[in-house]
Design an enzyme around this catalytic site. Sequence first.
Site, PDB file in Angstrom:
ATOM      1  N   ASN A  16       0.858  -1.182   0.000  1.00  0.00           N
ATOM      2  CA  ASN A  16       0.000   0.000   0.000  1.00  0.00           C
ATOM      3  C   ASN A  16       0.900   1.240   0.000  1.00  0.00           C
ATOM      4  O   ASN A  16       1.658   1.457   0.935  1.00  0.00           O
ATOM      5  CB  ASN A  16      -0.901  -0.053   1.244  1.00  0.00           C
ATOM      6  CG  ASN A  16      -1.554   1.275   1.570  1.00  0.00           C
ATOM      7  OD1 ASN A  16      -1.158   1.936   2.521  1.00  0.00           O
ATOM      8  ND2 ASN A  16      -2.555   1.668   0.817  1.00  0.00           N
ATOM      9  N   ASP A  82      -8.348   4.373   1.831  1.00  0.00           N
ATOM     10  CA  ASP A  82      -9.415   3.366   1.794  1.00  0.00           C
ATOM     11  C   ASP A  82      -8.822   1.956   1.879  1.00  0.00           C
ATOM     12  O   ASP A  82      -9.375   1.072   2.542  1.00  0.00           O
ATOM     13  CB  ASP A  82     -10.231   3.518   0.514  1.00  0.00           C
ATOM     14  CG  ASP A  82     -11.158   4.739   0.548  1.00  0.00           C
ATOM     15  OD1 ASP A  82     -11.463   5.224   1.651  1.00  0.00           O
ATOM     16  OD2 ASP A  82     -11.574   5.192  -0.533  1.00  0.00           O
ATOM     17  N   GLU A  83      -7.701   1.746   1.199  1.00  0.00           N
ATOM     18  CA  GLU A  83      -7.010   0.463   1.312  1.00  0.00           C
ATOM     19  C   GLU A  83      -6.565   0.233   2.755  1.00  0.00           C
ATOM     20  O   GLU A  83      -6.680  -0.886   3.289  1.00  0.00           O
ATOM     21  CB  GLU A  83      -5.784   0.429   0.398  1.00  0.00           C
ATOM     22  CG  GLU A  83      -6.092   0.355  -1.082  1.00  0.00           C
ATOM     23  CD  GLU A  83      -4.845   0.459  -1.928  1.00  0.00           C
ATOM     24  OE1 GLU A  83      -4.989   0.556  -3.166  1.00  0.00           O
ATOM     25  OE2 GLU A  83      -3.732   0.450  -1.377  1.00  0.00           O
ATOM     26  N   LEU A  84      -6.055   1.283   3.385  1.00  0.00           N
ATOM     27  CA  LEU A  84      -5.582   1.168   4.766  1.00  0.00           C
ATOM     28  C   LEU A  84      -6.717   0.781   5.710  1.00  0.00           C
ATOM     29  O   LEU A  84      -6.503   0.019   6.658  1.00  0.00           O
ATOM     30  CB  LEU A  84      -4.960   2.498   5.206  1.00  0.00           C
ATOM     31  CG  LEU A  84      -4.199   2.469   6.527  1.00  0.00           C
ATOM     32  CD1 LEU A  84      -2.916   1.668   6.374  1.00  0.00           C
ATOM     33  CD2 LEU A  84      -3.872   3.894   6.996  1.00  0.00           C
TER      34      LEU A  84
END
Length: 253
Positions: A16, A82-84
């Site tokens: 990420n 958002d990935e986090l």
Amino acid sequence: MDEQVQEPLSDQVFINYRGDELREIFVNHLELQLRNAGINVFIDTKEQKGRRLQYLFTRIKKSKIALAIFSKRYCESKWCLDELVTMNEQMKEKKLVVIPIFYNVRSDDVKRAANPDGEGGLDGEFSLPFKQLKQKHAGEPERIEGWECALRSVTKRIGFSRSKYEHDTNFVLDIVKEVKKQLKIPTDECWSAIGIAISAITINFIFSFFIAPKYLPDQKFFQTPEWFIGSLAVVLALWFWYKNNQNKAPLLS
């Protein structure tokens, strides 16, 4: 058309990061070293995250480890955050190990950015862009709360800080070593320990059965299990002590 998600190989690592900031100067090097170590890596290179977000979430959920690389421009991307959030959810369910990496950004600045009350100042290189992003998405309070929660949670974990290294090379190698440790992949030190043990057993055998009988009166002691096990344990203990104190990875608490 929906993009189908192929089943990834085992031991997948999800990276990420802020693509156009770090891909060329750091992430490509990290990815290469992970693959050279036999580790399967998923890295998004197509920069179509608005359309691919659910696909990326699926890849996160199919991973065993995620590397969250915080940088100065990380918070320019809502998709990174958002990935986090998904990574944090998987981590809380103990389905994912998340390792924070601070690349040319202060860890305390990243941690302050997650403070919803704004205490400690929000004008740092990382926290100011995050503040601006939150203002841009002021109409999405739940989304913002998820970003803040994920930042607080992930940055509490032990990670790596680029500022503690002189060059990227050692920085990358220590990250790869930690990933291998988390995946329980034998490291170079493990194979070295096996080699040391074999050498110690061989030398022990030669000493006990060929040298001791000629020069030592109580040679029978050197042929007992106590001697073999004890001397081998001492050799390995000294070797592990030396390796542990030679190059300790500067982990960030």
